[in-house]
Scaffold this motif. Sequence first.
Motif, PDB file in Angstrom:
ATOM      1  N   ALA A 114      58.881  23.907  51.288  1.00 62.00           N
ATOM      2  CA  ALA A 114      59.619  23.379  52.236  1.00 62.00           C
ATOM      3  C   ALA A 114      60.831  22.800  51.947  1.00 62.00           C
ATOM      4  O   ALA A 114      61.996  22.724  52.493  1.00 62.00           O
ATOM      5  N   VAL A 115      60.788  21.919  50.555  1.00 61.98           N
ATOM      6  CA  VAL A 115      62.098  21.402  49.990  1.00 61.98           C
ATOM      7  C   VAL A 115      62.955  22.540  49.639  1.00 61.98           C
ATOM      8  O   VAL A 115      64.266  22.452  50.001  1.00 61.98           O
ATOM      9  N   SER A 116      62.662  23.706  49.048  1.00 65.95           N
ATOM     10  CA  SER A 116      63.469  24.893  48.751  1.00 65.95           C
ATOM     11  C   SER A 116      63.977  25.528  50.205  1.00 65.95           C
ATOM     12  O   SER A 116      65.227  25.938  50.349  1.00 65.95           O
ATOM     13  N   HIS A 117      63.360  25.478  51.336  1.00 67.92           N
ATOM     14  CA  HIS A 117      63.590  26.088  52.514  1.00 67.92           C
ATOM     15  C   HIS A 117      64.656  25.261  53.649  1.00 67.92           C
ATOM     16  O   HIS A 117      65.650  25.517  53.765  1.00 67.92           O
ATOM     17  N   ASP A 118      63.958  24.277  53.605  1.00 67.66           N
ATOM     18  CA  ASP A 118      64.460  23.182  54.787  1.00 67.66           C
ATOM     19  C   ASP A 118      65.701  22.556  54.325  1.00 67.66           C
ATOM     20  O   ASP A 118      66.503  21.755  55.083  1.00 67.66           O
TER      21      ASP A 118
ATOM     22  N   LEU B  23      58.128  14.265  54.390  1.00 64.93           N
ATOM     23  CA  LEU B  23      57.262  14.810  52.978  1.00 64.93           C
ATOM     24  C   LEU B  23      56.649  13.657  52.304  1.00 64.93           C
ATOM     25  O   LEU B  23      55.563  13.826  51.870  1.00 64.93           O
ATOM     26  N   LEU B  24      57.264  12.608  52.080  1.00 70.80           N
ATOM     27  CA  LEU B  24      56.675  11.456  51.499  1.00 70.80           C
ATOM     28  C   LEU B  24      55.502  11.069  52.365  1.00 70.80           C
ATOM     29  O   LEU B  24      54.362  10.627  51.895  1.00 70.80           O
TER      30      LEU B  24
ATOM     31  N   GLY C  97      57.550  20.651  61.655  1.00 71.97           N
ATOM     32  CA  GLY C  97      56.337  21.094  61.797  1.00 71.97           C
ATOM     33  C   GLY C  97      55.338  20.123  61.079  1.00 71.97           C
ATOM     34  O   GLY C  97      54.345  21.049  60.444  1.00 71.97           O
ATOM     35  N   MET C  98      55.572  19.033  60.995  1.00 66.72           N
ATOM     36  CA  MET C  98      54.519  18.194  60.038  1.00 66.72           C
ATOM     37  C   MET C  98      53.793  17.303  60.894  1.00 66.72           C
ATOM     38  O   MET C  98      52.711  16.693  60.422  1.00 66.72           O
ATOM     39  N   GLY C  99      54.140  17.090  62.353  1.00 66.24           N
ATOM     40  CA  GLY C  99      53.270  15.992  63.068  1.00 66.24           C
ATOM     41  C   GLY C  99      51.814  16.555  63.157  1.00 66.24           C
ATOM     42  O   GLY C  99      51.004  15.539  62.958  1.00 66.24           O
ATOM     43  N   LEU C 100      51.479  17.737  63.580  1.00 69.70           N
ATOM     44  CA  LEU C 100      49.930  17.791  63.819  1.00 69.70           C
ATOM     45  C   LEU C 100      49.543  17.902  62.613  1.00 69.70           C
ATOM     46  O   LEU C 100      48.269  17.711  62.161  1.00 69.70           O
TER      47      LEU C 100
END
Length: 434
Positions: free
Chosen positions: A221-225, A270-271, A392-395
């Motif tokens: 995620a870090v590398s892409h987003d 992320l945190l 895409g992290m809520g669910l």
Amino acid sequence: MRKLIVSLVLVVLASIAGLGWSISEFAALQTQQDDTPGVASRIAALKLVGESLALSLDNDEASSDPFIDNWNRRNAEQLSLVTEDQFGLPAPLRQQFDAGEPLLLESDEGISLHYRLPETGQVLNITTALITPADPPLSLNELYTMVFYGGVVLILLVWVSPLIRRLLNLSRVTQAFGMGQMEQRIDISSTSYIRSIETEFNRMADRIQQLLDDNKLLSRAVSHDLKTPIARLRFGIEALEETRSDTLRVKYFQRLNRDLDAMEELVATLLSYARLDQANIQPDWHSIELNDWLQERLDATADSQHSVTFNPAPTPVTVRSDPKYLSMQVNNLLSNARRFGRSNIEVVLEQTDGGVWIHIDDDGQGIDEQEAKEVIKPFVRGQHSRGNAGHGMGLAIVDRIGQWMGATLHIGRSPKLGGARMSLCIASVQDDRR
């Protein structure tokens, strides 16, 4: 471990008591079967008889031949009389024999008893076919002792063999897991002595694998987003350096601020997801009456673009949960409904035999059944969310909380509004009805 210790103590006590009783009963049975007199007892009886016969024959002036013939016909032990001159003995035995002591001799034919008759100058011989039995290599007591300890050792070996197999299996799986085979798990048996250890190993393995998977997801995620906003920042800074127009500068600064906000939002997300670790969280459990609690949450998060309808339960519903994390779940589901719903959102509180359900429905396009299991994974979006805001992290956050807070997430379709239905099922229910 308690099961292992109790089992060991019971096996030792049962084996000692059982073997001791069995050997005692067997020894008593053998004693009853061996009631027939042995060689030693028969020789002792013959000595007594021989002393009486020697005394009687030495004092009897009549001929003893009829008595001896009659005795020999009726008994296995044979009597005979010889003169002292005919009875030759070595000097040491002759001295003892002359002193009046009976003599017991043993040969290949059997044991014989000899008595000196001093009055008649004769010797009474009693010959038998008895032979002194050879000494056994082990006495019965020694044999019973060996059987007892051997039986205890055998029972303990039978008891400990499953434990050894389970320990060897645990060692094998642990080594394989340490070599990087993260899918390795122990097949737990209900009869295993170390079931608690095996269960904890599987939990540890699941936890390690989950941490590794989360690390991979976060890295991707870090590398892409982050790559896209960083590229836009670099482009914006270069554009600022080249432009001389104040209007363009303001426009570029606004874009840079939006990119920085997006990066900050991603890092915060992320945190937040990384902190949702059961090992690092101590839930603050409270009793929550959901009708009033949900109404407060809806009032606090109301917006002008969506009409939110709340259908409370007909009776008070009290659950035991952590208000902070339950609020995170509900807020994420409401945010998801506002993001993908068109204009109407409906919140329904329902109590069933299986627990308490919080349904959050929207009138959007919904989530396909085949996508329901995928969208709860971090950084995975449904096909209708392409180009929408968010990461895409809520669910994923809702599902992670539900795994250890007892408020699991279910995804379906709204029967009334036609869009998505996000449902929380809370199993910890307190019945406040009077």
